[in-house]
Scaffold this active site. Sequence first.
Site, PDB file in Angstrom:
ATOM      1  N   HIS A 198       0.849  -1.184   0.000  1.00 51.64           N
ATOM      2  CA  HIS A 198       0.000   0.000   0.000  1.00 51.64           C
ATOM      3  C   HIS A 198       0.888   1.237   0.000  1.00 51.64           C
ATOM      4  O   HIS A 198       2.061   1.202   0.408  1.00 51.64           O
ATOM      5  CB  HIS A 198      -0.917  -0.003   1.211  1.00 51.64           C
ATOM      6  CG  HIS A 198      -2.032  -0.997   1.113  1.00 51.64           C
ATOM      7  ND1 HIS A 198      -3.191  -0.918   1.875  1.00 51.64           N
ATOM      8  CD2 HIS A 198      -2.178  -2.110   0.335  1.00 51.64           C
ATOM      9  CE1 HIS A 198      -3.985  -1.930   1.576  1.00 51.64           C
ATOM     10  NE2 HIS A 198      -3.393  -2.668   0.648  1.00 51.64           N
ATOM     11  N   GLU A 225       1.064   3.902   1.833  1.00 50.57           N
ATOM     12  CA  GLU A 225       1.648   4.312   3.108  1.00 50.57           C
ATOM     13  C   GLU A 225       2.823   3.422   3.491  1.00 50.57           C
ATOM     14  O   GLU A 225       3.858   3.917   3.977  1.00 50.57           O
ATOM     15  CB  GLU A 225       0.588   4.271   4.216  1.00 50.57           C
ATOM     16  CG  GLU A 225      -0.550   5.256   4.028  1.00 50.57           C
ATOM     17  CD  GLU A 225      -1.720   4.684   3.258  1.00 50.57           C
ATOM     18  OE1 GLU A 225      -2.857   5.131   3.476  1.00 50.57           O
ATOM     19  OE2 GLU A 225      -1.507   3.762   2.423  1.00 50.57           O
ATOM     20  N   CYS A 263      -5.827   2.430   5.768  1.00 49.42           N
ATOM     21  CA  CYS A 263      -6.579   1.218   6.074  1.00 49.42           C
ATOM     22  C   CYS A 263      -6.045   0.618   7.380  1.00 49.42           C
ATOM     23  O   CYS A 263      -5.023   1.061   7.915  1.00 49.42           O
ATOM     24  CB  CYS A 263      -6.442   0.219   4.926  1.00 49.42           C
ATOM     25  SG  CYS A 263      -4.839  -0.594   4.857  1.00 49.42           S
ATOM     26  N   CYS A 299      -2.306  -0.357   7.208  1.00 53.50           N
ATOM     27  CA  CYS A 299      -1.417   0.801   7.178  1.00 53.50           C
ATOM     28  C   CYS A 299      -1.438   1.536   8.515  1.00 53.50           C
ATOM     29  O   CYS A 299      -0.406   2.055   8.956  1.00 53.50           O
ATOM     30  CB  CYS A 299      -1.824   1.743   6.052  1.00 53.50           C
ATOM     31  SG  CYS A 299      -1.592   1.039   4.405  1.00 53.50           S
TER      32      CYS A 299
END
Length: 358
Positions: A251, A253, A281, A284
Amino acid sequence: MTFTKPAEPVSPLLGLVLAGGRSTRMGVDKSTINYHGKPQFEYLYELLATHCEDVFLSVNAEQVSQLADSRFKLIEDDATVLGPLAGILTAFRKQSEHHAWLVVVCDLPFLSEQSIRKLVVNRRPDTMATAFWDSDHRFPDPSVCIWEPSAYPALLRAIAEGAPYPRTILMNNDIELLEMDDVNELTNVNSPDLLTPGQRDELFLREAIRLAKEGIHTGQGGPFGAVVVRDGRIVGRGCNQVTATNDPTAHAELVAIRDACRNLTTAQLTGCTLYASCEPCPMCLGAIYWAQPERVVFGSFHSDAAKAGFDDQFIYRELEKPRENRTIPMTQLLRHEAQTVFDEWVGNSTKRMMDDER
């Protein structure tokens, strides 16, 4: 009878926004910063359009691809010298050496239409250039200036003499100098330190959003981007790379956090701010708490992502369930054997202790 020599024809005026600089100190593309509800290059483009026959953006190769389908006319900087002179030279050579060029650098967020009008109204076509005095009233300021066609050979001479500096060229030639009504308009904002805290947050968040868009267009993964900033400098960047790497944990991040930790040679992001295009999310969020940045700034909510097909609400629901009731079966075995690993860790005198290690 008295003979009066007819006035020399005035060269038509073209506009040029110098947007192709490296923006090294700012850390992001200065031309894209939003001071007036739109990117700075667009704001300046529209300022010049009122007074010029046509307006162009002087851009670098990366910006050419980014703006290829936009409404703006582009001139790719390919001159052999660095700095703002490169864009001016390229405009004269590639577009027109018979027009005058009203040239503005992109890091003047306070420049007004009134000042552009004053420059145009008081233009002296019989000189090489028309410009404003700098804020100290000591030298000409090349940040906003009309360069007449006669400037082109002067620029070439300056390069040949090893002095390719716009201010020096103005100082060594016949020019018209005007007073700027408000010298604050000549403030060059080329470092995050010159922005308000709110402007800095918007600046870096827009970079995260830009990375999200870039990731989409390059097929990296989902529409998410993130940057990590410390002391006004971007130390980590990332877009979602799940598709490109076949890594479900890639992801934006996490990519940005990994990049920042690698660049800073630490597993702790103390004193850093993470900017994410969307609310992180659960995965993350966990990584963020382990990395321990000082703060997080995000754009859209996770509910906005859900509407685009990225719904992580089911993970929150799963965390609330007893282990035995979760969708993915979780079986516990060999607890005593597994605990020996922790015993070994606790007794290891050579281990590197970290507050967040587990």
